[in-house]
Scaffold this motif. Structure first.
Motif, PDB file in Angstrom:
ATOM      1  N   GLU A  64       0.844  -1.188   0.000  1.00 21.81           N
ATOM      2  CA  GLU A  64       0.000   0.000   0.000  1.00 21.81           C
ATOM      3  C   GLU A  64       0.880   1.240   0.000  1.00 21.81           C
ATOM      4  O   GLU A  64       1.864   1.333   0.738  1.00 21.81           O
ATOM      5  N   LYS A  65       0.529   2.192  -0.849  1.00 20.64           N
ATOM      6  CA  LYS A  65       1.242   3.461  -0.904  1.00 20.64           C
ATOM      7  C   LYS A  65       0.221   4.561  -1.093  1.00 20.64           C
ATOM      8  O   LYS A  65      -0.564   4.522  -2.035  1.00 20.64           O
ATOM      9  N   ASP A  66       0.214   5.512  -0.186  1.00 23.11           N
ATOM     10  CA  ASP A  66      -0.728   6.632  -0.226  1.00 23.11           C
ATOM     11  C   ASP A  66      -2.183   6.158  -0.310  1.00 23.11           C
ATOM     12  O   ASP A  66      -2.990   6.692  -1.064  1.00 23.11           O
ATOM     13  N   GLY A  67      -2.504   5.093   0.455  1.00 27.75           N
ATOM     14  CA  GLY A  67      -3.864   4.577   0.500  1.00 27.75           C
ATOM     15  C   GLY A  67      -4.271   3.769  -0.723  1.00 27.75           C
ATOM     16  O   GLY A  67      -5.418   3.365  -0.852  1.00 27.75           O
ATOM     17  N   GLU A  68      -3.326   3.512  -1.605  1.00 25.81           N
ATOM     18  CA  GLU A  68      -3.621   2.786  -2.837  1.00 25.81           C
ATOM     19  C   GLU A  68      -2.787   1.498  -2.877  1.00 25.81           C
ATOM     20  O   GLU A  68      -1.601   1.509  -2.537  1.00 25.81           O
ATOM     21  N   VAL A  69      -3.396   0.387  -3.250  1.00 24.47           N
ATOM     22  CA  VAL A  69      -2.677  -0.881  -3.333  1.00 24.47           C
ATOM     23  C   VAL A  69      -1.913  -0.939  -4.652  1.00 24.47           C
ATOM     24  O   VAL A  69      -2.475  -0.730  -5.724  1.00 24.47           O
ATOM     25  N   ILE A  70      -0.629  -1.218  -4.538  1.00 24.04           N
ATOM     26  CA  ILE A  70       0.226  -1.341  -5.717  1.00 24.04           C
ATOM     27  C   ILE A  70       0.515  -2.827  -5.925  1.00 24.04           C
ATOM     28  O   ILE A  70       1.102  -3.475  -5.060  1.00 24.04           O
ATOM     29  N   GLU A  71       0.078  -3.344  -7.047  1.00 26.86           N
ATOM     30  CA  GLU A  71       0.294  -4.754  -7.379  1.00 26.86           C
ATOM     31  C   GLU A  71       1.495  -4.888  -8.307  1.00 26.86           C
ATOM     32  O   GLU A  71       1.545  -4.234  -9.340  1.00 26.86           O
ATOM     33  N   PRO A  72       2.464  -5.726  -7.956  1.00 30.55           N
ATOM     34  CA  PRO A  72       3.556  -5.966  -8.893  1.00 30.55           C
ATOM     35  C   PRO A  72       3.050  -6.776 -10.079  1.00 30.55           C
ATOM     36  O   PRO A  72       1.984  -7.404 -10.011  1.00 30.55           O
ATOM     37  N   ARG A  73       3.803  -6.762 -11.143  1.00 31.58           N
ATOM     38  CA  ARG A  73       3.418  -7.519 -12.334  1.00 31.58           C
ATOM     39  C   ARG A  73       3.278  -9.006 -12.011  1.00 31.58           C
ATOM     40  O   ARG A  73       2.400  -9.684 -12.512  1.00 31.58           O
ATOM     41  N   LEU A  74       4.162  -9.489 -11.158  1.00 24.67           N
ATOM     42  CA  LEU A  74       4.135 -10.890 -10.753  1.00 24.67           C
ATOM     43  C   LEU A  74       4.306 -10.949  -9.231  1.00 24.67           C
ATOM     44  O   LEU A  74       5.414 -10.852  -8.724  1.00 24.67           O
ATOM     45  N   PRO A  75       3.214 -11.083  -8.471  1.00 23.37           N
ATOM     46  CA  PRO A  75       3.331 -11.104  -7.001  1.00 23.37           C
ATOM     47  C   PRO A  75       3.912 -12.432  -6.517  1.00 23.37           C
ATOM     48  O   PRO A  75       3.263 -13.465  -6.575  1.00 23.37           O
ATOM     49  N   LEU A  76       5.159 -12.392  -6.063  1.00 20.84           N
ATOM     50  CA  LEU A  76       5.854 -13.615  -5.666  1.00 20.84           C
ATOM     51  C   LEU A  76       5.951 -13.789  -4.155  1.00 20.84           C
ATOM     52  O   LEU A  76       6.170 -14.887  -3.683  1.00 20.84           O
ATOM     53  N   LEU A  77       5.793 -12.706  -3.428  1.00 24.41           N
ATOM     54  CA  LEU A  77       5.934 -12.774  -1.977  1.00 24.41           C
ATOM     55  C   LEU A  77       4.673 -12.291  -1.285  1.00 24.41           C
ATOM     56  O   LEU A  77       3.947 -11.451  -1.802  1.00 24.41           O
ATOM     57  N   VAL A  78       4.441 -12.838  -0.101  1.00 26.46           N
ATOM     58  CA  VAL A  78       3.327 -12.430   0.745  1.00 26.46           C
ATOM     59  C   VAL A  78       3.938 -11.799   1.988  1.00 26.46           C
ATOM     60  O   VAL A  78       4.803 -12.396   2.633  1.00 26.46           O
ATOM     61  N   ARG A  79       3.520 -10.584   2.298  1.00 17.02           N
ATOM     62  CA  ARG A  79       4.042  -9.850   3.446  1.00 17.02           C
ATOM     63  C   ARG A  79       2.975  -9.836   4.537  1.00 17.02           C
ATOM     64  O   ARG A  79       1.865  -9.387   4.314  1.00 17.02           O
ATOM     65  N   LYS A  80       3.336 -10.359   5.723  1.00 16.21           N
ATOM     66  CA  LYS A  80       2.396 -10.382   6.853  1.00 16.21           C
ATOM     67  C   LYS A  80       3.013  -9.657   8.039  1.00 16.21           C
ATOM     68  O   LYS A  80       4.194  -9.832   8.331  1.00 16.21           O
ATOM     69  N   LYS A  81       2.180  -8.863   8.708  1.00 19.67           N
ATOM     70  CA  LYS A  81       2.620  -8.156   9.913  1.00 19.67           C
ATOM     71  C   LYS A  81       2.935  -9.198  10.986  1.00 19.67           C
ATOM     72  O   LYS A  81       2.178 -10.152  11.186  1.00 19.67           O
TER      73      LYS A  81
END
Length: 107
Positions: A64-81
């Motif tokens: 998320e950047k500036d309230g907007e979700v940025i999707e990579p061309r190929l999502p390879l990783l999952v980031r969890k808090k």
């Protein structure tokens, strides 16, 4: 297939799919394939400053950047808090597992 051939194939597949980072991106994926990792762990394992690791990870992770979700061309990783509330834990997405399998690595 040798490890060098597997790595070269993985880097080529990453480049074809718009993931920049070359050998470091392949190295990050291989470390995360052995189990979830934090940014600090990746910094220590790759001997690379956390800022550089972060840029490579950002190319492979929805964020998320500036309230907007940025999707990579190929999502390879999952980031969890993390449960502690400080930092993130990174794991492979199903797409990454398939990509590593195509490259000749077993996950």
């Amino acid at each position: 297939m040798t490890d060098i051939q597997k790595t070269a194939r993985l880097i080529n597949l990453l480049r074809i799919n718009g993931i920049q980072g070359g050998l470091l991106a392949a190295e990050v994926l291989s470390f995360i394939a052995s189990g979830p990792r934090t940014y600090k762990e990746l910094e220590n394992l790759t001997k690379t400053p956390v800022g550089v690791v972060s840029r490579v990870v950002n190319n492979m992770t929805p964020r998320e950047k500036d309230g907007e979700v940025i999707e990579p061309r190929l999502p390879l990783l999952v980031r969890k808090k993390m449960k502690s509330g400080r930092g993130y834990e990174l794991s492979l997405s199903k797409t990454a597992q398939e990509l590593l399998s195509i490259s000749g690595y077993s996950t």
